[in-house]
Structures are given as structure tokens and as C-alpha cells.
Design a protein around this motif. Structure first.
Motif, short mmCIF file in Angstrom:
data_model
loop_
_atom_site.label_atom_id
_atom_site.label_comp_id
_atom_site.label_asym_id
_atom_site.label_seq_id
_atom_site.Cartn_x
_atom_site.Cartn_y
_atom_site.Cartn_z
N GLY A 62 0.88 -1.51 0.14
CA GLY A 62 0.16 0.07 0.02
C GLY A 62 0.92 1.25 -0.17
N LYS A 63 2.06 1.20 -0.15
CA LYS A 63 3.01 2.39 -0.15
C LYS A 63 3.09 3.11 -1.57
CE LYS A 63 5.97 0.56 3.47
NZ LYS A 63 5.67 1.48 4.72
N THR A 64 3.10 4.25 -1.60
CA THR A 64 3.36 5.13 -2.81
C THR A 64 4.73 5.34 -3.04
OG1 THR A 64 1.11 6.13 -2.15
CG2 THR A 64 2.47 6.96 -3.92
N ILE A 65 5.13 5.33 -4.32
CA ILE A 65 6.33 5.45 -4.85
C ILE A 65 6.50 6.37 -5.86
CG2 ILE A 65 8.53 4.29 -5.64
CD1 ILE A 65 6.50 2.00 -4.06
N ILE A 66 7.41 7.66 -5.45
CA ILE A 66 7.87 8.46 -6.63
C ILE A 66 9.30 8.08 -7.15
CG2 ILE A 66 8.30 10.84 -7.29
CD1 ILE A 66 6.14 11.55 -5.17
N PHE A 67 9.57 7.68 -8.25
CA PHE A 67 10.75 7.22 -8.88
C PHE A 67 11.26 7.98 -9.87
CE2 PHE A 67 13.17 3.88 -11.10
CZ PHE A 67 13.49 3.19 -10.08
N ILE A 68 12.39 8.60 -9.58
CA ILE A 68 13.17 9.52 -10.65
C ILE A 68 14.16 8.55 -11.20
CG2 ILE A 68 14.83 11.32 -10.87
CD1 ILE A 68 13.43 12.78 -8.62
N THR A 69 14.25 8.76 -12.49
CA THR A 69 15.39 7.60 -13.27
C THR A 69 15.63 8.44 -14.79
OG1 THR A 69 16.05 5.44 -14.11
CG2 THR A 69 13.69 6.14 -14.27
N HIS A 70 16.91 8.02 -15.02
CA HIS A 70 17.15 8.23 -16.53
C HIS A 70 16.91 6.99 -17.42
CE1 HIS A 70 18.38 12.25 -16.06
NE2 HIS A 70 19.39 11.98 -15.13
N LYS A 71 16.67 5.93 -16.91
CA LYS A 71 16.59 4.85 -17.58
C LYS A 71 15.16 4.37 -18.14
CE LYS A 71 21.03 2.92 -15.41
NZ LYS A 71 21.38 2.06 -14.39
N LEU A 72 14.80 4.48 -19.46
CA LEU A 72 13.71 4.25 -19.78
C LEU A 72 13.25 2.90 -19.81
CD1 LEU A 72 13.73 6.99 -22.78
CD2 LEU A 72 12.94 7.40 -20.21
N ASN A 73 14.04 2.07 -19.72
CA ASN A 73 13.37 0.51 -19.98
C ASN A 73 12.92 0.19 -18.39
OD1 ASN A 73 16.03 0.82 -18.92
ND2 ASN A 73 16.78 -1.04 -19.60
N GLU A 74 13.65 0.79 -17.42
CA GLU A 74 12.97 0.62 -15.99
C GLU A 74 11.58 1.28 -15.81
OE1 GLU A 74 15.80 2.48 -13.63
OE2 GLU A 74 17.25 0.99 -13.75
N VAL A 75 11.51 2.38 -16.40
CA VAL A 75 10.15 2.98 -16.58
C VAL A 75 9.06 2.06 -17.00
CG1 VAL A 75 8.68 4.89 -17.53
CG2 VAL A 75 11.16 5.33 -16.96
N LYS A 76 9.43 1.63 -18.21
CA LYS A 76 8.43 0.59 -18.78
C LYS A 76 8.00 -0.66 -17.99
CE LYS A 76 6.41 -1.35 -22.47
NZ LYS A 76 5.40 -0.92 -23.06
N GLU A 77 9.12 -0.94 -17.05
CA GLU A 77 9.02 -2.29 -16.39
C GLU A 77 8.04 -2.02 -14.96
OE1 GLU A 77 12.53 -4.29 -15.84
OE2 GLU A 77 11.73 -5.66 -14.36
N LEU A 78 8.27 -0.73 -14.49
CA LEU A 78 7.50 -0.26 -13.15
C LEU A 78 6.59 0.55 -13.00
CD1 LEU A 78 10.70 0.40 -10.69
CD2 LEU A 78 9.17 -1.50 -10.64
N ALA A 79 6.67 1.38 -13.94
CA ALA A 79 5.72 2.50 -13.70
C ALA A 79 4.15 2.40 -13.89
CB ALA A 79 6.15 3.81 -14.72
N ASP A 80 3.35 2.79 -12.95
CA ASP A 80 1.95 2.98 -13.24
C ASP A 80 1.55 4.22 -13.97
OD1 ASP A 80 1.14 0.48 -11.71
OD2 ASP A 80 1.97 1.68 -10.05
#
Lengths: 490, 349
Positions: A189-207
């Protein structure tokens, strides 16, 4: 229900607007990726959320309620936690001491060790962090240090977590582990704000994804519509990204070695930090070194720079001097109190008096040639964006015109544009006949640039891939093989 | 974008003015507290220091050693060497200066003076070299070693003075020949009414200008500051921090020896135990107050010089120790107000 809502957040430093009416919401119990180039305003926005900065105008709502933070302490009270890029741990303290520091459970003079340790071990078990809380920070690896920082946040019951480029220091296998932990956070139930430069990580994780460019929110999308190419374009805007020149292949006899290390061993505090290293760095070649941080890369570089005297084995070098772009630009690459100009000319062997004019002319030439963007040569280098600082350092080193160059994490924390520029510079140098050592933990970068690639683990070079091995075969298999080698699985 | 230097200068001026005002108020309150009239005290101080040629001369005379010693320390501080040993270093140099001056009868005066300066510089530099080497080789903080060196040096001087070199039943050496003495301003113009102000004041000003140029305008100065700001970056940039720290320590300590010129060659003509009157420590405050900028040091030294000579003027109304209180309060207010003003101007540290 939103966990965090930014409404018209504006923040300026002097004449520079770093956040311009930024408005978006972060849904509760989601992973929200925040993207943007260096200097786009991501960090500033997060610092406002965490109470380190105060916005000029606009409001922040946490769980629907407007808040005005005077300091990070207020943010922590609202159960917001920040995982910084640079860890803040005391080396000589144990893990549990570091976690408890500043947040002792009972107000009395005496710490209730039993209770604290029980609680910590409980958290470690739930999230599978695999830490021994009695170990000292100086005895654990960087990825473990990061987990200690996580443990801190969890111990403080933070449920809105801000992660600032957490994967930059991790190996591929560790990144997977880290992602699993994030998924568990979300499940809890936690909320995560994730800063990154790696776009493949975004694809995998982001809502959901939000992109900042020059301080403004320019693009938002949900998980279903994430398109990595589109993200890349939105991040940099309508600018052409520099393309690396094609590699030229000279005759074999031209590939002379400029540096040769033979059976080099270095012992520090009774630990073999370099173990029987044999490596040569040749002209017209980029020799990549990959490995998890702290496996002897720094020591290898220091040996080549002749900072380490007590080594066994032989080191042969064509030239006395070697150019180096160090891994940590703040600590080793530049004097942040100096101006851009002063940093650019620091290494030039000019003698005697240094007038303002000499500094200006010399540095304006370099700034133009390497596209270092600064208001003037007199701007303090500490106030430039990370990418421009890195370009300045690289420009200075290239202008030294040494035959051998070391690039150590040349694009860490640098945006897409500057990364492309730096990569193309490195390939040009290689094509001009320089011998180049590239130390990095970014596999994409290493595979793109390296002519040969050696994997380092616990002070040893455990495998060297040659050109044919790198170019032929399945890229995914290669990635998997290298990833395993990096953590010592042969 | 504003250039950093103009903002910094503005911030400096504001913070110094605010601190002086704050100091003035705090001291005035203190004086009221002990039942005296602050206007009378400050008035006396002002008229003593500024309204007579003698007063001005004496103030500049007391400013001179602070400028010299402050410049020496500025070099050290720019390299992040916290040299607390100036007091010992300058005494060693000054003692050597007085002894060598006595042996040089045969040379023309200008050569003698140059020899004296070189010898004094060398001796003080040697006592800077020792803590420098201990710092580099054994990683022992120079704060500790230089404090300890102060005790050692002063004890050694005491021993040599009493057992070998002092004029009987005094604590000073013999007087050097009159023709080796530096010229006094009062011998040129009657304005200074016999004050002790001498040529070494000019030497001090020249030293400050030279120090400024070396620190801010030469490659060597850049290197000192680079090492001071960030030794590990300096190493990767290709400098040798160890070498630069040793050289800077030697230069800084060496410069402090010139403090002796004012008293020995310009005023009394001999070395006297305790002549320095803690200049080596006061100069730390002088340099810090000026943020180690040698031109600024001229002014902060002047401020301390004014307080020093003004203290004598108010002795009959309030204890002259009041000036020590003022000095202390100034340092505290400047250091604290600096931080506040810098924050207002967004100057990152």
C-alpha cells in the motif's frame, strides 16, 4: 485518491525558473515515474515536496490535505521518506545504529536495544533485505548501503517514498532485486515516486509517468500507453541527439599497447583489492571494464594514475601522464567553488600570472567547442547542471591531448543529450588513435562503446570478451552472462 | 545572472556593517551595565585614535604586525591548513633576526637587512615544515602539532635567551646597531609626533598586495586554493596536494617571521621575550574576518589596531580589557551574521 498533489508549483532561483506552474497528482498505492533531463526541475520539485525548499507559489496536498513544510522534519512527520542518491550513513556505526540515529524509539536516555533490533529484523524479513544489522557500514557493499537507507525509511513508517535515481549504483542483478522490493512496497500500500534516466526501467515499473522539461510538465501517460521512444522524445524536446561516429578499424599492427599491467596485485588493509590483474590498453581501442561498484575499479584506475605505490607486478606505460574523467565529479572531477573558467584552465601548464582575460579566452573557446552551456566563464561551476559540469570536465581532459584516457562513469547522472554527446566524443577519440579505458556499471554504455570488455569481480578480471564475442551472438544472452559474471557466477 | 564575485562583495559589506553595528550595541550595553557612559568611552577612544598624529601613528604601528602575520596565515588557511602556531613561528624567526643582526656589523645596512629577513624567514619556515611533514606523513592534525610547537619554541627561546643571549637581568637581547634600524615616519614628518610607526608598515602593505596577487592571480595561488577546497579532486586534476601543503605551510610560517621587523628593526632594536603580545593568535581572527583575502586583511588588521590603541585611551574609565571583549564580540557577530547574510543571498557554501 491522490497521495500527493502538486498544484501550480513555481520556484525560481534568481532569474531562473526551475519549476513553472507544475501540476500533477500521484495516486495512492502506485509507482509514479518522474522523468526529465538534468536541470529539468525534478530534484527541485522533490526537495519542495520533502520540505528542503519552499515553493514561491502553488500548493502541495498530502492525502488530500494542504501542507506547508518548514523543514524535512515536517515531511517525515507526514510519513514521507526520501532515498537520496548520495547515502548519508556513518561508516563507523553499525547498521542498526545508523537506522536508529535521530529516531530513537523511546524518549528516555536509554535505548531499548532489544525492542529496536527485533523491529528491524522484522522489517528485514518482510522485505527480504538480507542485512545483518550488527555489521558496520564500512564493511558492507554499496547496494547494501542503499538497503540500509531503505530500512531507515521503513523503520520510520514512511509510506510515500521518493527514490532519486536509485538504480544508478546497482548491477543488473541487484536492479532486479531492487524492483522486487519496490513491488512488495506497492503490495503493502505504499506510494513510490521514482526518478530515473533509464527508460526501460520506466516501462517495467511505472503505473504513471510525468515528464518535466525546462521546469514545465510536458507529458503524462498511464502504464498502458508507455512507449519508450515517445518518452525519449518528450524528455529532450525538439532537439537532435548527437550520433556517435562509426568506429574505424585500423590495421592490427597499429593497435599498439599504451598501457600494460602484468600480474598486478595491490593489498590494502590486508585485503587483496587488486588480485593478479593483467590487462593491456591499446590504441584505436576502447577497453571497457564492468563490475559492481567497489570491486577494484577505483584501485585499478589509481594504479594507472600512479597514486598507488606499493604494488607487486609490473606496470608499463607509454606516457607519464594519463587523462582521467573521474567517477565522482563533485569529489574528484572539479573544484565546485571555482568558476567554470578556473576549472577549465586548472590543468593547463601555463605559468606565472593568470589574468581574467586569459581565463576567459581559453575557456570560451573550450565552452564553444564542447557545447558547455553556462551563462559565462565566471559562473561558479557548482551551479551548472550535472550534464554541463561533466561536459566541462571531459572538455578539459580532451584538451590535455594525452595519448591515454580513462573515462570512469562518464555519463553517470547525465541526461540523454549530454550522454549522446559524450559517447560520440569518446568514439572520436578512439578513432583518432587514443587508447581508452572505460570503467562503467552501465551495461548499455559498455556494450555500445567497448571494443573489448573485461568483467571485474573482487579485484580480479574474471573474463575478457573480445571484439567477435561482443559483436556476435544473442545480445540478451550476453547481457545475462555479463550480469552473472558481475556477481561472481562463472 | 549576476556574477558571483559582485554578490559576494555586496554580501560581505552588508554582513561586516551589520556585525560592527551589533558589536557597538552589545558593547554599549555592557558599559552601561558596569555603570559608565558608553558615549564617553567611545568618544575617548575615537579622539585618542583619530584626532592626533601620534594616535594615528600608534594605531598604524599596532596594525603592522597584524597585517604581516595575517597574510602568512591567509596562505595557510587558503590551503585549509589550520595553523595555530604563528605565535611560535614568528617568535622563532624574530629571535633569529635579532641574533643575526648583531653579527652583521661589517655589511652595508641594506644588505644586512636583507640577510636578516632571509634568515628569519628560513627559521620560521623550518618551524612550519615540521608540522607540515608530520601532517603529511603521519596524518596528524596541524592544529595539535602547531599548538604544541608553540610551547616548545617559547620554552627554547626562554632557555637560550636567559642562558646565552639576554642582557643581564633583562629578558631581551642586546641592541642592534643604530644604522640597521628601519626609518621612522616621525623622522620624515613631524605629523606623527614621535610615534613608533616605521617603514615596516609600508612593507606590510606591499606584502598584502603581493599576497593578494599570488593567491588570486597566479597558477600557484589557484593550486593552493584548489587543494584547500578539494584535495582529492586536486589529485585527479594532476596536482600534488602533499607538495602544495608543505610549500604553503613553509611560505605561511616564513611570512610570519617578518612580524619581527616592526618591533625589532623598527622600534626597540632588540628581541624581547613576549614582544609579540599574542599577535600570532589575534592574526587568526584578523585573517578569518577578512575571509583570508589579503586586501581585506589590511582593513581587519586596522580594526584590531584601532581597538588595541584605543584600549589604552579608555583605561581610566573602564578596564582596558573591554577591547578584548569587543574583539571577541566582533568575531562572534561576524561569523554568525555572515551565515545569515550568505543564506539570504543564496550563496552556497
Amino acid at each position: 485518491m491522490y497521495a500527493v498533489e502538486f498544484e501550480n508549483i513555481t520556484k525560481s532561483f534568481g532569474l531562473l525558473t526551475v519549476n513553472d506552474k507544475v501540476t500533477f497528482g500521484v495516486k495512492e498505492n502506485s509507482v509514479h515515474c518522474l522523468l526529465g533531463e538534468n536541470g529539468a526541475g525534478k530534484s527541485t520539485l522533490m526537495k519542495i515536496l520533502f520540505g528542503s525548499y519552499k515553493q514561491d507559489s502553488g500548493t502541495i496536498k498530502i492525502r488530500g490535505k494542504e501542507v506547508k513544510f518548514k523543514s524535512p522534519l515536517d515531511a517525515i512527520d507526514e510519513k514521507i521518506g526520501m532515498l537520496y542518491q548520495h547515502f548519508m550513513l556513518i561508516d563507523e556505526f553499525t547498521i542498526w545504529e545508523n537506522v536508529v540515529l535521530g529516531n530513537e524509539m523511546n524518549a528516555g536516555m536509554k535505548l531499548d536495544y532489544k525492542k529496536i533490533k527485533y523491529r528491524l529484523n522484522e522489517i528485514i524479513e518482510i522485505y527480504n533485505l538480507g542485512l545483518d544489522i550488527n555489521k558496520k557500514i564500512c564493511d558492507i557493499s554499496i547496494s547494501q548501503e542503499q538497503k540500509v537507507e531503505l530500512l531507515k525509511l521503513l523503520y520510520r513508517n514512511s509510506d510515500i517514498l521518493i527514490f532519486d535515481e536509485p538504480t544508478a549504483v546497482l548491477s543488473p542483478v541487484e536492479v532486479n532485486e531492487f524492483f522486487k522490493i519496490i513491488e512488495k512496497f506497492k503490495a503493502d500500500g505504499k506510494t513510490i515516486i521514482f526518478i530515473t534516466h533509464k527508460l526501460n526501467e520506466v516501462k517495467e515499473l511505472a503505473d504513471r509517468v510525468s515528464i518535466l522539461r525546462k521546469g514545465q510538465l510536458v507529458y503524462e501517460t498511464d502504464k498502458a500507453d508507455i512507449d519508450v521512444q515517445k518518452l525519449g522524445k518528450e524528455i529532450i524536446g525538439n532537439v537532435e541527439v548527437a550520433e556517435s561516429p562509426a568506429k574505424i578499424s585500423p590495421n592490427e599492427e597499429n593497435k599498439k599497447s599504451f598501457i600494460e599491467l602484468k600480474d598486478v596485485t595491490l593489498i590494502k588493509d590486508k585485503v587483496k583489492v587488486l588480485d593478479d590483474i593483467t590487462i593491456d590498453i591499446r590504441r584505436y581501442e576502447i577497453h571497457g571494464i564492468c563490475g559492481v561498484e567497489g570491486n577494484g575499479q577505483q584501485e585499478l584506475v589509481d594504479v594507472i594514475l600512479q597514486f598507488e605505490k606499493n604494488i607487486s607486478g609490473t606496470v608499463m606505460m607509454k606516457d607519464e601522464r594519463v587523462s582521467i574523467v573521474p567517477d565522482d565529479r563533485y569529489k574528484r572531477g572539479m573544484i565546485k567553488e571555482f568558476t567554470v573558467g578556473e576549472n577549465l584552465i586548472l590543468k593547463k601548464p601555463s605559468e606565472g600570472l593568470i589574468s581574467k582575460r586569459t581565463v576567459d579566452t581559453a575557456s570560451q573557446y573550450i565552452m564553444k567547442k564542447y557545447d558547455v552551456r553556462a551563462p559565462s566563464a565566471e559562473t561558479p561551476i557548482g551551479s551548472l547542471s550535472g550534464g554541463n559540469q561533466q561536459k566541462a570536465i571531459i572538455a578539459r581532459e580532451i584538451e590535455m591531448q594525452q595519448n591515454t584516457m580513462i573515462f570512469y562513469h562518464p555519463t553517470r547522472g547525465v541526461d540523454i543529450n549530454a550522454t549522446a554527446f559524450i559517447h560520440s566524443e569518446i568514439v572520436s577519440l578512439r578513432n583518432a588513435g587514443k587508447a581508452i579505458l572505460l570503467v562503467s556499471s552501465d551495461l548499455d554504455e559498455l556494450l555500445k562503446l567497448s571494443d573489448r570488455l573485461s568483467v571485474m569481480h573482487k579485484g580480479r578480471l574474471i573474463k575478457t570478451f573480445d571484439e567477435t564475442e561482443l559483436s556476435s551472438g544473442n545480445r540478451n544472452n550476453l547481457l545475462e552472462q555479463i550480469g552473472k559474471l558481475m556477481i561472481g557466477i562463472h | 545572472m549576476f556574477s558571483r564575485t559582485s554578490i559576494q562583495t555586496k554580501a560581505n559589506i552588508i554582513s561586516i556593517s551589520l556585525s560592527l553595528a551589533a558589536t557597538f550595541i552589545i558593547t554599549a550595553l555592557l558599559i552601561i551595565l558596569i555603570g559608565k557612559n558608553p558615549i564617553e568611552v567611545f568618544g575617548n577612544m575615537f579622539s585618542e585614535v583619530f584626532l592626533s598624529g601620534y594616535g594615528i601613528g600608534q594605531t598604524l604601528f599596532k596594525t603592522t604586525p597584524l597585517i604581516i602575520c595575517g597574510c602568512g596565515l591567509a596562505f595557510c588557511f587558503h590551503a585549509s591548513i589550520f595553523n595555530i602556531g604563528a605565535e611560535g613561528q614568528l617568535n622563532a624567526g624574530a629571535f633569529a633576526m635579532s641574533l643575526i643582526a648583531l653579527k652583521l656589523g661589517a655589511f652595508p645596512w641594506y644588505i644586512s637587512i636583507i640577510i636578516c629577513i632571509v634568515v628569519a624567514f628560513g627559521v620560521s619556515a623550518l618551524f612550519g615544515l615540521i608540522p607540515a611533514i608530520i601532517k603529511i606523513k603521519k596524518d596528524v592534525s596541524e592544529v595539535i602539532t602547531t599548538i604544541m610547537m608553540n610551547f616548545i619554541i617559547m620554552a627554547l627561546i626562554n632557555y637560550f635567551l636567559v642562558d646565552f643571549f639576554a642582557v643581564k637581568s633583562t629578558m631581551h637581547t642586546e641592541k642592534i646597531p643604530e644604522d640597521m634600524m628601519l626609518m621612522k615616519f616621525s623622522s620624515i614628518t613631524s605629523f606623527f609626533q614621535g610615534s613608533s610607526l616605521n617603514i615596516s608598515f609600508i612593507i606590510a602593505l606591499a606584502l598584502a598586495v603581493i599576497s593578494y596577487i599570488v593567491i588570486y592571480k597566479t597558477k600557484f595561488g589557484y593550486e593552493i586554493r584548489a587543494v584547500g577546497f578539494n584535495p582529492s579532486a586536486s589529485k585527479y586534476i594532476g596536482l600534488s596536494p602533499d607538495k602544495i601543503i608543505i610549500i604553503t605551510f613553509i611560505i605561511g610560517a616564513g611570512i610570519t617571521s617578518l612580524t619581527g621587523l616592526n618591533f625589532i628593526m623598527g622600534y626597540k632594536g632588540f628581541y624581547e621575550y613576549g614582544f609579540s603580545n599574542n599577535v600570532g593568535f589575534t592574526a587568526i581572527a584578523v585573517a578569518l574576518l577578512a575571509r583570508n583575502n589579503p586586501i581585506g586583511i589590511i582593513f581587519s588588521a586596522l580594526l584590531f589596531g584601532v581597538l588595541d590603541s584605543g584600549g589604552l585611551a579608555v583605561n581610566e574609565i573602564v578596564p582596558k580589557e573591554i577591547v578584548l571583549v569587543v574583539q571577541g564580540v566582533i568575531i562572534l557577530t561576524i561569523l554568525s551574521i555572515n551565515t545569515i547574510v550568505d543564506k539570504k543571498f543564496n550563496i552556497a557554501k
